[in-house]
Design a protein around this motif. Sequence first.
Motif, short mmCIF file in Angstrom:
data_model
loop_
_atom_site.label_atom_id
_atom_site.label_comp_id
_atom_site.label_asym_id
_atom_site.label_seq_id
_atom_site.Cartn_x
_atom_site.Cartn_y
_atom_site.Cartn_z
N SER A 1 17.52 35.17 86.93
CA SER A 1 17.26 34.60 88.26
C SER A 1 17.46 33.09 88.25
CB SER A 1 15.85 34.95 88.73
OG SER A 1 14.89 34.27 87.97
N HIS A 2 17.16 32.45 87.13
CA HIS A 2 17.34 31.00 87.03
C HIS A 2 18.83 30.65 87.01
CE1 HIS A 2 17.37 27.03 85.05
NE2 HIS A 2 16.32 26.85 85.83
N THR A 3 19.64 31.42 86.31
CA THR A 3 21.08 31.13 86.27
C THR A 3 21.74 31.42 87.61
OG1 THR A 3 21.53 33.32 85.33
CG2 THR A 3 21.32 31.49 83.79
N LYS B 1 23.77 28.53 89.93
CA LYS B 1 25.19 28.71 90.29
C LYS B 1 25.40 28.54 91.78
CE LYS B 1 26.49 31.74 86.51
NZ LYS B 1 26.95 33.07 86.15
N VAL B 2 24.39 28.83 92.59
CA VAL B 2 24.54 28.76 94.05
C VAL B 2 24.47 27.37 94.52
CG1 VAL B 2 23.49 29.42 96.23
CG2 VAL B 2 23.67 31.06 94.38
N GLY C 1 12.08 22.63 81.57
CA GLY C 1 12.35 23.83 82.34
C GLY C 1 11.81 25.07 81.63
N ILE C 2 12.35 26.20 81.99
CA ILE C 2 11.84 27.45 81.43
C ILE C 2 12.20 27.61 79.97
CG2 ILE C 2 11.86 28.59 83.66
CD1 ILE C 2 14.37 30.08 82.77
N TYR C 3 13.20 26.88 79.50
CA TYR C 3 13.68 27.09 78.14
C TYR C 3 12.78 26.48 77.08
CZ TYR C 3 17.69 28.88 80.50
OH TYR C 3 18.50 29.63 81.29
N LEU D 1 10.79 40.68 80.83
CA LEU D 1 10.44 39.70 81.86
C LEU D 1 11.19 38.39 81.65
CD1 LEU D 1 6.62 40.30 82.19
CD2 LEU D 1 8.38 40.85 83.86
N TRP D 2 11.36 37.99 80.38
CA TRP D 2 12.12 36.78 80.07
C TRP D 2 13.56 36.91 80.53
CZ3 TRP D 2 11.37 31.90 79.00
CH2 TRP D 2 12.43 31.15 78.51
#
Length: 60
Positions: free
Chosen positions: A53-55, A59-60, A27-29, A46-47
């Motif tokens: 936005s990823h978190t 959650k949704v 993923g992004i990490y 930006l990070w």
Amino acid sequence: MGWLQSLFSPLKKLWFRLHSAPKKRRGIYILYEDVKSCPYEDVHVLWSILVESHTLRTKV
């Protein structure tokens, strides 16, 4: 005896998958260390937007 092997084959695969060496997170990490070492402030901003936005999506 073939049925016994067909029973244990998936269990053996699962056992090796669970006990193999841990893989790097995906993923992004995977970019975290690169971003952390970057001297530019805009990259850090930006990070943080990307992580927020990823978190929110997870959650949704």
